[in-house]
Scaffold this motif. Sequence first.
Motif, short mmCIF file in Angstrom:
data_model
loop_
_atom_site.label_atom_id
_atom_site.label_comp_id
_atom_site.label_asym_id
_atom_site.label_seq_id
_atom_site.Cartn_x
_atom_site.Cartn_y
_atom_site.Cartn_z
N ALA A 1 0.48 5.70 0.62
CA ALA A 1 -0.38 6.80 1.06
C ALA A 1 -0.13 8.02 0.20
O ALA A 1 0.86 8.10 -0.54
N ARG A 2 -1.00 8.98 0.29
CA ARG A 2 -0.81 10.24 -0.44
C ARG A 2 0.42 10.95 0.12
O ARG A 2 0.66 10.95 1.32
N ALA B 1 0.84 -1.20 0.00
CA ALA B 1 0.00 0.00 0.00
C ALA B 1 0.87 1.24 0.00
O ALA B 1 2.02 1.21 0.44
N ALA C 1 -5.21 2.21 8.89
CA ALA C 1 -6.43 1.42 8.69
C ALA C 1 -6.16 0.22 7.79
O ALA C 1 -6.72 -0.86 8.00
N LYS C 2 -5.29 0.40 6.80
CA LYS C 2 -4.95 -0.70 5.89
C LYS C 2 -4.08 -1.75 6.57
O LYS C 2 -4.05 -2.90 6.14
N TRP D 1 2.20 9.40 9.12
CA TRP D 1 1.62 8.06 9.30
C TRP D 1 0.24 8.16 9.92
O TRP D 1 -0.72 7.56 9.45
N ARG D 2 0.13 8.95 11.00
CA ARG D 2 -1.16 9.06 11.70
C ARG D 2 -2.24 9.68 10.82
O ARG D 2 -3.40 9.31 10.91
N GLU D 3 -1.84 10.64 9.97
CA GLU D 3 -2.81 11.32 9.11
C GLU D 3 -3.19 10.52 7.86
O GLU D 3 -4.19 10.81 7.22
N SER D 4 -2.39 9.53 7.51
CA SER D 4 -2.64 8.78 6.28
C SER D 4 -3.69 7.70 6.51
O SER D 4 -4.14 7.46 7.64
N ASP D 5 -4.06 7.03 5.42
CA ASP D 5 -4.99 5.91 5.52
C ASP D 5 -4.27 4.58 5.75
O ASP D 5 -4.91 3.54 5.83
N LEU D 6 -2.97 4.60 5.88
CA LEU D 6 -2.20 3.38 6.05
C LEU D 6 -2.46 2.64 7.36
O LEU D 6 -2.51 1.41 7.36
N HIS E 1 1.30 11.19 -6.26
CA HIS E 1 0.62 10.00 -5.71
C HIS E 1 0.41 8.96 -6.82
O HIS E 1 0.67 7.77 -6.63
#
Length: 174
Positions: free
Chosen positions: A66-67, A64, A86-87, A79-84, A158
């Motif tokens: 992230a942006r 995966a 959750a993935k 890291w905390r702000e990304s969607d990673l 991205h």
Amino acid sequence: MGGVLWAEPVWVETFTGLRMDRFAKLVKVVCERGGNGPGVGRHNYRFSANVQVIIDADTRLVVASARPAPGNKADAHVWRESDLPAKAVGTTVIADGAYLGTGLIVPHRKRAGRPLLRGQEEDNAEHRRVRARVEHTFARMKNWKILRDCRQKGDRLHHAVQALATMHNLALAG
């Protein structure tokens, strides 16, 4: 490289860790490659980006990405702000020391005046072994010209990272 006129070998060795002859070779190579010398930046530099990627350490496949975030943002914050996160739920994710306080597995740190315990040293050795595989994958990805020379902002970077991850995975899969 007109900024470096003369330096005593003891100072060069102290501050760079290089012998004088090695330092002279380094200065020569930097000049040949277009370096502007100490204190002067390159003029073609536009911005840096913090790109977060999850890589499977066993298969070396990119799982995966992230942006991208601005390069001056701390890794843990991005890291905390990304969607990673959750993935990555339900998986073991290891990271370098920049990710303290994120819930990821990071190396043990020495405390002032206290050496690491034997078990912590062993944990760190295993951590380094796995991280080396991941770092080699990062290095291979950076060899692709599309990413190395990419100075795109926003979604373009991205999309370039996603395309590169796909090409990387295809190249590994054969």
